[in-house]
Scaffold this motif. Structure first.
Motif, PDB file in Angstrom:
ATOM      1  N   ASP A  98      31.329  39.530  41.038  1.00  0.00           N
ATOM      2  CA  ASP A  98      30.297  40.384  41.591  1.00  0.00           C
ATOM      3  C   ASP A  98      28.987  40.469  40.881  1.00  0.00           C
ATOM      4  OD1 ASP A  98      31.285  41.232  39.155  1.00  0.00           O
ATOM      5  OD2 ASP A  98      31.513  43.563  39.658  1.00  0.00           O
ATOM      6  N   LEU A 100      25.345  39.976  39.892  1.00  0.00           N
ATOM      7  CA  LEU A 100      23.898  40.596  40.563  1.00  0.00           C
ATOM      8  C   LEU A 100      22.895  39.353  40.259  1.00  0.00           C
ATOM      9  CD1 LEU A 100      22.175  42.268  42.106  1.00  0.00           C
ATOM     10  CD2 LEU A 100      21.839  43.444  40.181  1.00  0.00           C
ATOM     11  N   GLN A 128      24.788  39.249  46.026  1.00  0.00           N
ATOM     12  CA  GLN A 128      23.980  40.575  45.549  1.00  0.00           C
ATOM     13  C   GLN A 128      22.727  39.965  45.120  1.00  0.00           C
ATOM     14  OE1 GLN A 128      26.202  43.288  43.278  1.00  0.00           O
ATOM     15  NE2 GLN A 128      27.864  43.036  44.372  1.00  0.00           N
TER      16      GLN A 128
END
Length: 140
Positions: A98, A100, A128
């Motif tokens: 996940d 960024l 992301q």
């Protein structure tokens, strides 16, 4: 009258107040020192009016210099191209699904350089993505 030439006390320097003053100065310097994020390339970020989001722990920072050089985290990539950049991004995102991606592109960087970073992020599976800017007042 007793004029003795006996032993005289040697003057001594007391170091304890000196050490106390040095410790106070050290504490003052530690409290007033600002810490900034170190990157491999010096970039002049573009200006924006929005507030900066809070820093997330799983960030991958990509810096794009005005001359097109790219650095992933703190390592400048020697090879140019989308494939080399995608490989570096995959390595940086290892174990962080996940993550960024923060793109710190110089205000004078070419549009193609930024598009190459976006294309490499797509190839690396990073979805992301955000861009770093600085406030218009000149403070990052």
């Amino acid at each position: 009258m007793d004029f003795r030439h006996g032993q005289r006390d040697e003057p001594e320097i007391n170091l304890i107040p000196f050490i106390d003053v040095l410790l106070v100065i050290l504490i003052f310097l530690m409290l007033t020192t600002t810490f900034s994020q170190a990157t491999a390339l010096q970039v002049a970020l573009p200006h924006a009016e929005a507030e900066a989001p809070p820093r997330r722990p799983a960030e991958i920072v990509v810096a794009v210099a005005a001359d097109g050089r790219v650095a992933v985290e703190t390592q400048v990539l020697e090879q140019r191209g989308v494939a080399a950049l995608a490989q570096a991004l995959r390595a940086a995102a290892q174990g962080r699904p996940d993550a960024l991606l923060v793109i710190q592109a110089d205000a004078a960087a070419t549009h193609q350089s930024v598009i190459d970073v976006l294309d490499a992020a797509r190839q690396a599976g990073l979805v992301q993505i955000t861009f770093a800017t600085q406030r218009s007042g000149g403070t990052p």
